[in-house]
Design a protein around this motif. Structure first.
Motif, short mmCIF file in Angstrom:
data_model
loop_
_atom_site.label_atom_id
_atom_site.label_comp_id
_atom_site.label_asym_id
_atom_site.label_seq_id
_atom_site.Cartn_x
_atom_site.Cartn_y
_atom_site.Cartn_z
N VAL A 124 -4.36 7.55 14.26
CA VAL A 124 -3.42 8.16 13.30
C VAL A 124 -2.48 7.09 12.78
CG1 VAL A 124 -1.53 9.82 13.01
CG2 VAL A 124 -3.63 10.50 14.22
N LEU A 125 -1.96 6.26 13.66
CA LEU A 125 -1.07 5.17 13.24
C LEU A 125 -1.77 4.26 12.23
CD1 LEU A 125 1.60 3.61 13.48
CD2 LEU A 125 0.62 2.45 15.47
N ALA A 126 -3.03 3.93 12.50
CA ALA A 126 -3.79 3.07 11.58
C ALA A 126 -3.95 3.74 10.21
CB ALA A 126 -5.15 2.74 12.17
N GLU A 127 -4.21 5.04 10.20
CA GLU A 127 -4.38 5.76 8.93
C GLU A 127 -3.06 5.82 8.16
OE1 GLU A 127 -6.66 7.03 6.07
OE2 GLU A 127 -7.45 6.43 8.00
N VAL A 128 -1.95 6.06 8.86
CA VAL A 128 -0.64 6.08 8.23
C VAL A 128 -0.33 4.71 7.63
CG1 VAL A 128 1.85 6.25 8.67
CG2 VAL A 128 0.29 7.96 9.64
N ARG A 129 -0.56 3.67 8.40
CA ARG A 129 -0.29 2.31 7.90
C ARG A 129 -1.18 1.96 6.72
NH1 ARG A 129 0.70 -0.75 13.70
NH2 ARG A 129 2.91 -0.15 13.86
N SER A 130 -2.42 2.39 6.76
CA SER A 130 -3.34 2.14 5.64
C SER A 130 -2.83 2.81 4.36
CB SER A 130 -4.73 2.66 6.01
OG SER A 130 -5.60 2.56 4.91
N HIS A 131 -2.39 4.05 4.48
CA HIS A 131 -1.86 4.76 3.30
C HIS A 131 -0.62 4.07 2.76
CE1 HIS A 131 -0.20 7.85 0.69
NE2 HIS A 131 0.91 7.74 1.38
N LYS A 132 0.30 3.74 3.63
CA LYS A 132 1.55 3.12 3.19
C LYS A 132 1.29 1.74 2.58
CE LYS A 132 4.29 6.47 4.04
NZ LYS A 132 4.88 7.20 2.90
N ARG A 133 0.35 1.00 3.14
CA ARG A 133 -0.01 -0.31 2.59
C ARG A 133 -0.63 -0.16 1.20
NH1 ARG A 133 -1.66 -2.00 7.00
NH2 ARG A 133 -3.74 -1.11 6.89
N ALA A 134 -1.52 0.82 1.05
CA ALA A 134 -2.16 1.05 -0.25
C ALA A 134 -1.14 1.49 -1.30
CB ALA A 134 -3.28 2.08 -0.12
N PHE A 135 -0.22 2.36 -0.91
CA PHE A 135 0.84 2.79 -1.83
C PHE A 135 1.72 1.59 -2.19
CE2 PHE A 135 5.26 4.68 -2.20
CZ PHE A 135 5.12 5.04 -3.54
N HIS A 136 2.10 0.82 -1.20
CA HIS A 136 2.92 -0.38 -1.43
C HIS A 136 2.23 -1.33 -2.41
CE1 HIS A 136 4.05 -4.57 -0.69
NE2 HIS A 136 5.28 -4.09 -0.49
N ASP A 137 0.96 -1.59 -2.17
CA ASP A 137 0.23 -2.55 -3.00
C ASP A 137 0.10 -2.06 -4.44
OD1 ASP A 137 0.07 -4.07 -0.72
OD2 ASP A 137 -2.07 -3.70 -0.39
N GLN A 138 -0.15 -0.78 -4.62
CA GLN A 138 -0.25 -0.24 -5.98
C GLN A 138 1.10 -0.30 -6.68
OE1 GLN A 138 -3.12 1.02 -7.97
NE2 GLN A 138 -1.46 0.24 -9.21
N LEU A 139 2.14 0.09 -5.98
CA LEU A 139 3.49 0.05 -6.55
C LEU A 139 3.87 -1.40 -6.88
CD1 LEU A 139 5.90 1.81 -7.31
CD2 LEU A 139 6.70 1.59 -4.95
N ALA A 140 3.55 -2.33 -6.00
CA ALA A 140 3.86 -3.75 -6.23
C ALA A 140 3.14 -4.26 -7.47
CB ALA A 140 3.49 -4.57 -5.00
N ALA A 141 1.91 -3.81 -7.70
CA ALA A 141 1.18 -4.24 -8.90
C ALA A 141 1.86 -3.72 -10.16
CB ALA A 141 -0.27 -3.75 -8.84
N TRP A 142 2.30 -2.47 -10.12
CA TRP A 142 3.01 -1.91 -11.28
C TRP A 142 4.33 -2.64 -11.51
CZ3 TRP A 142 1.70 3.45 -8.98
CH2 TRP A 142 0.44 3.88 -9.45
N VAL A 143 5.05 -2.92 -10.45
CA VAL A 143 6.33 -3.63 -10.58
C VAL A 143 6.08 -5.06 -11.07
CG1 VAL A 143 8.35 -4.53 -9.36
CG2 VAL A 143 7.54 -2.21 -8.87
N SER A 144 5.08 -5.72 -10.55
CA SER A 144 4.75 -7.09 -10.95
C SER A 144 4.50 -7.19 -12.46
CB SER A 144 3.53 -7.57 -10.18
OG SER A 144 3.17 -8.85 -10.59
N ALA A 145 3.88 -6.17 -13.01
CA ALA A 145 3.59 -6.16 -14.45
C ALA A 145 4.87 -6.16 -15.30
CB ALA A 145 2.72 -4.97 -14.81
#
Length: 187
Positions: A124-145
Motif C-alpha cells: 500500500v505504501l508503494a502504491e501511495v508513493r507511486s501515485h504521489k510521485r506521478a502526480f508530482h511529476d505531471q504537475l512539475a512538467a506543467w509548472v516547468s512549461a
C-alpha cells in the motif's frame, strides 16, 4: 454442471468488485470495512473474491491503482484543455475545487490509505508513493512549461489543499492554494 465463467464475465465481476470495494473503502475507511461487507456490496461470493485478490491488501492496492489511473486521466484532460502554460497550472486548482465539492468527498484516497495502512503495509505504501510521485511529476512538467522554477511549492500547495479540504469538508482550500500559486507564478 454450471457453465464455465467467460473472460468477459471475469472482467465484469472484477470491475464490480473493485467498484464496490472502492466505494466502501473511500466512504468508511479501509480498516473499518470487512471482506463480508465487500462481498455483500459486490454480490460475489468470498471464494470468487479471493480468486481475484488473494488478500484484502491486494484488493486495496488494485483499488488504489485503478483510482490513480482514472484520477490522473481526469485531471490531465481538464488541464490540457487549456492552452497557456500558466493557466494550465492554475487549472489544476480549478479541477481540485470541483473534486473537493463533489458529494461524498472524503479527502485524498491515497493520503487516507497511507494514514490507515502506510506504516504497516509495504504494498500500500508503494502504491501511495507511486501515485504521489506521478502526480508530482505531471504537475512539475506543467509548472516547468511556465519557465518559473516553483514546482515544489506548487506541489505542496496542491497536497496541502487536499488534506485541508478533506479534513474541513470545505472546497475553499483549492481557491486559496490557487491564489498562492498565482503569486508564485507572477503575472
Amino acid at each position: 454442471m454450471p457453465a464455465p465463467i467467460t473472460e468477459e464475465q471475469n472482467r465484469l465481476d472484477r470491475e464490480s468488485l473493485l467498484d464496490a470495494a472502492e466505494t466502501l473503502f473511500y466512504a468508511h475507511g479501509i480498516q473499518a470495512v470487512g471482506m463480508d461487507r465487500v462481498r455483500e456490496a459486490s454480490g460475489l461470493p468470498l471464494k470468487r473474491i479471493y480468486r481475484f485478490f488473494a488478500t484484502k491488501e491486494d484488493l486495496v492496492v488494485a483499488v488504489l491503482r485503478r483510482r490513480d489511473r482514472r484520477w490522473r486521466e481526469s485531471l490531465t484532460a481538464h488541464v490540457e484543455s487549456v492552452a497557456e502554460p500558466r493557466e494550465r497550472v492554475l487549472a489544476v486548482f480549478d479541477w481540485l475545487a470541483g473534486w473537493f465539492a463533489e458529494p461524498g468527498f472524503r479527502g485524498c484516497a491515497w493520503i487516507n490509505a497511507h494514514g490507515e495502512l502506510g506504516p504497516s503495509s509495504e504494498p500500500v505504501l508503494a502504491e501511495v508513493r507511486s501515485h504521489k510521485r506521478a502526480f508530482h511529476d505531471q504537475l512539475a512538467a506543467w509548472v516547468s512549461a511556465t519557465g518559473t522554477p516553483v514546482a515544489e511549492p506548487v506541489f505542496l500547495l496542491a497536497e496541502g489543499a487536499m488534506v485541508t479540504a478533506g479534513i474541513s469538508g470545505d472546497p475553499a482550500p483549492a481557491a486559496q492554494a490557487r491564489a498562492a500559486v498565482e503569486v508564485l507564478l507572477g503575472h
